[in-house]
Design an enzyme around this catalytic site. Structure first.
Site, PDB file in Angstrom:
ATOM      1  N   ARG A  23      39.987  -3.670  44.276  1.00  0.00           N
ATOM      2  CA  ARG A  23      39.084  -4.271  44.669  1.00  0.00           C
ATOM      3  C   ARG A  23      38.405  -5.934  46.075  1.00  0.00           C
ATOM      4  O   ARG A  23      38.817  -6.442  45.153  1.00  0.00           O
ATOM      5  CB  ARG A  23      37.918  -4.194  43.465  1.00  0.00           C
ATOM      6  CG  ARG A  23      37.814  -2.364  43.780  1.00  0.00           C
ATOM      7  CD  ARG A  23      36.748  -1.289  43.738  1.00  0.00           C
ATOM      8  NE  ARG A  23      36.309  -0.415  43.686  1.00  0.00           N
ATOM      9  CZ  ARG A  23      37.303   0.224  44.662  1.00  0.00           C
ATOM     10  NH1 ARG A  23      37.583   0.167  45.287  1.00  0.00           N
ATOM     11  NH2 ARG A  23      36.900   1.632  43.847  1.00  0.00           N
ATOM     12  N   GLU A  52      32.519  -6.433  51.836  1.00  0.00           N
ATOM     13  CA  GLU A  52      33.336  -5.345  52.682  1.00  0.00           C
ATOM     14  C   GLU A  52      32.194  -5.065  53.915  1.00  0.00           C
ATOM     15  O   GLU A  52      31.133  -4.540  52.948  1.00  0.00           O
ATOM     16  CB  GLU A  52      34.164  -4.355  52.218  1.00  0.00           C
ATOM     17  CG  GLU A  52      35.209  -4.172  51.949  1.00  0.00           C
ATOM     18  CD  GLU A  52      36.196  -3.688  51.435  1.00  0.00           C
ATOM     19  OE1 GLU A  52      35.947  -2.237  51.014  1.00  0.00           O
ATOM     20  OE2 GLU A  52      37.085  -3.697  50.839  1.00  0.00           O
ATOM     21  N   HIS A  70      41.061  -1.362  54.493  1.00  0.00           N
ATOM     22  CA  HIS A  70      40.785  -0.789  53.214  1.00  0.00           C
ATOM     23  C   HIS A  70      41.871   0.724  53.174  1.00  0.00           C
ATOM     24  O   HIS A  70      40.851   1.900  53.084  1.00  0.00           O
ATOM     25  CB  HIS A  70      39.256  -0.653  52.880  1.00  0.00           C
ATOM     26  CG  HIS A  70      39.288  -0.172  51.726  1.00  0.00           C
ATOM     27  ND1 HIS A  70      38.143  -0.487  50.967  1.00  0.00           N
ATOM     28  CD2 HIS A  70      40.081   0.512  50.581  1.00  0.00           C
ATOM     29  CE1 HIS A  70      38.108  -0.422  49.693  1.00  0.00           C
ATOM     30  NE2 HIS A  70      39.081   0.388  49.142  1.00  0.00           N
TER      31      HIS A  70
END
Length: 104
Positions: A23, A52, A70
C-alpha cells in the site's frame, strides 16, 4: 503513521533497495525521496503510491527508481480470488442484505 519511515529506510543503507507492492501509505514517501536524493538508499521499486495515481515528480525523474502502475496484485490466483469474493458478496447481499466484506 508509516510502517516504513526514515529510520527503517536508513537501516537499509546506501546499498539497500526499497520495494513496495503493498500500500502506498506503508512508506513515508517524503523520507524515501529524501534518502534517494541524498544517496542514503541505492534505489526503489514502487507499485503503489501515497496519493495514487499521482507519483511524486522527484521519483519520476530518478534513474534508480522503477515505477509500475499498481500491478502487484495482477496474478491469476489473486484475480480469481477477487472474483470469488465479489460473487460471495453478491450472493450474501441477495440472501440477507449484508456483505462478506463490508466497507465502512
Amino acid at each position: 503513521m508509516h510502517v516504513v519511515d526514515s529510520e527503517v529506510i536508513g537501516a537499509l543503507g546506501p546499498d539497500g533497495y526499497l520495494i513496495n507492492i503493498a500500500r502506498g501509505s506503508v512508506v513515508d514517501e517524503q523520507a524515501l525521496v529524501a534518502a534517494l536524493l541524498a544517496g542514503e538508499l541505492a534505489g526503489a521499486g514502487l507499485d503503489v503510491y501515497a496519493d495514487e495515481p499521482k507519483v511524486p515528480q522527484d521519483l519520476l525523474a530518478m534513474e534508480n527508481v522503477v515505477l509500475l502502475p499498481h500491478l502487484g496484485s495482477g496474478t491469476i490466483e489473486t484475480r480469481a480470488a477477487m472474483a470469488e469474493l465479489t460473487l460471495a458478496n453478491l450472493a450474501q447481499y441477495a440472501a440477507d442484505g449484508t456483505l462478506v466484506t463490508p466497507v465502512f
